[in-house]
Write an enzyme that holds these catalytic residues in place. Structure first.
Site, PDB file in Angstrom:
ATOM      1  N   HIS A 185       0.826  -1.207   0.000  1.00  0.00           N
ATOM      2  CA  HIS A 185       0.000   0.000   0.000  1.00  0.00           C
ATOM      3  C   HIS A 185       0.857   1.254   0.000  1.00  0.00           C
ATOM      4  O   HIS A 185       0.718   2.110  -0.851  1.00  0.00           O
ATOM      5  CB  HIS A 185      -0.960   0.003   1.190  1.00  0.00           C
ATOM      6  N   GLU A 215       0.991   4.179  -2.686  1.00  0.00           N
ATOM      7  CA  GLU A 215       1.018   5.547  -2.150  1.00  0.00           C
ATOM      8  C   GLU A 215       2.323   5.952  -1.473  1.00  0.00           C
ATOM      9  O   GLU A 215       2.373   6.966  -0.795  1.00  0.00           O
ATOM     10  CB  GLU A 215      -0.141   5.720  -1.148  1.00  0.00           C
ATOM     11  N   HIS A 247      -7.559  -1.986  -4.262  1.00  0.00           N
ATOM     12  CA  HIS A 247      -6.254  -1.693  -4.871  1.00  0.00           C
ATOM     13  C   HIS A 247      -5.779  -2.854  -5.756  1.00  0.00           C
ATOM     14  O   HIS A 247      -5.279  -2.634  -6.858  1.00  0.00           O
ATOM     15  CB  HIS A 247      -5.197  -1.426  -3.795  1.00  0.00           C
TER      16      HIS A 247
HETATM   17 CO    CO Z   1      -5.637   2.787  -0.082  1.00  0.00          CO
END
Ligand code: CO
Length: 302
Positions: A185, A215, A247
């Protein structure tokens, strides 16, 4: 005669004293540890949450494994992501925040709770859980103690253990010349450092393994360039997330032009997504449960 009876009296007194002592300690053990405490202890499993129904089935398996390891213990759930809870609420499913779940446990008479973070890294969601736990511990007429179990990748041994499990579960059809690309993530939180560390461990175990995040860092653009530069023809895309949720299904494997699969295909690299969340592997769940064991063992000791 007098001497004999006095010593006999002493002997009897000692015997009665010893018996009372034994009875008392047996009673304290039966009542104090075996009977009273377990009834007041509970486990709270805390996940980010997911709105993908298939992915939610994974949670049932985690609960099953938890109950098998802690038989007879009350196991409850909380989701840390407000967006996920709100989306589920619109669909008619009630899920609780950690604060709501802890308040309910106190209301139901529990006094000690081991809360297990089912997060991957000790990031923002984990910090929030620790804060909440601290505030709830020692509240008047509430919970006396709330311990928090570490997330999945909390130490270098955890990272190595999990990397080995993930590589062991790579589909057998993958050839060594094909890339393995793990999607983490990523976060602006300093715990993002876990991802480059994991990338290094993966690379050490399998030279064609890459790790990029949605991210944070390592950044996907850079990793994609590296895969291209190596002349790799095919990549396996694998989520480094607890569930194969939004995702994994969209940003990683989706049909849109900007998904990782589409970007690789634009670069002439074939890709094969593996839509399995980490929580689907029992050996990964075992790491979380080991951390829960530590949190559970601390109950009553602080
Ligand atoms: Co997220």
């Amino acid at each position: 005669m007098l001497l004999v009876s006095r010593s006999r009296w002493r002997w009897w007194a000692a015997c009665v004293g010893l018996a009372a002592c034994l009875l008392w300690s047996w009673g304290a053990q039966a009542g104090g540890h075996e009977a009273v405490q377990p009834a007041n202890k509970a486990i709270l499993l805390v996940s980010f949450g997911t709105s993908v129904p298939q992915a939610r089935q994974v949670f049932a398996k985690i609960e099953e494994a938890t109950k098998a390891r802690f038989p007879g213990v009350e196991v409850r759930w909380a989701f840390t992501a407000k967006k996920v809870r709100q989306k589920l609420a619109r669909e008619g499913q009630v899920t609780l925040s950690p604060a709501q779940a802890l308040a309910n446990l106190a209301e139901d008479g529990y006094t000690q709770v081991a809360a297990q973070s089912l997060h991957i890294i000790p990031g923002e969601e984990f910090d929030g859980l620790k804060d909440t736990a601290q505030r709830f511990a020692g509240m008047p007429k509430g919970l006396k103690q709330v311990t928090v179990g570490q997330p999945l990748l909390a130490s270098p041994p955890d990272m190595r253990r999990v990397a080995q499990v993930m590589l062991a579960h790579v589909p057998k059809e993958r050839r060594p010349s094909e890339a393995l690309v793990f999607m983490g993530h990523g976060t602006a939180h300093q715990a993002n450092e876990v991802y480059p560390a994991m990338a290094a461990i993966f690379k050490e175990l399998d030279a064609n393994t890459f790790l990029a995040t949605v991210e944070g860092s390592p950044e996907w653009d850079k990793v994609k360039q590296e895969i291209k530069a190596r002349g790799i023809k095919k990549a396996w895309l694998i989520p480094l997330m607890s569930v194969a949720g939004d995702h994994a299904r969209n940003d990683m494997a989706g049909q849109e032009d900007d998904s990782w699969a589409s970007q690789l295909s634009q670069a002439g690299i074939a890709s094969q997504p593996v839509l399995m969340g980490m929580a689907e592997y029992p050996e990964v769940v075992a790491v979380w449960l080991d951390h829960l064991q530590t949190a559970w063992d601390r109950l009553g000791k602080e």
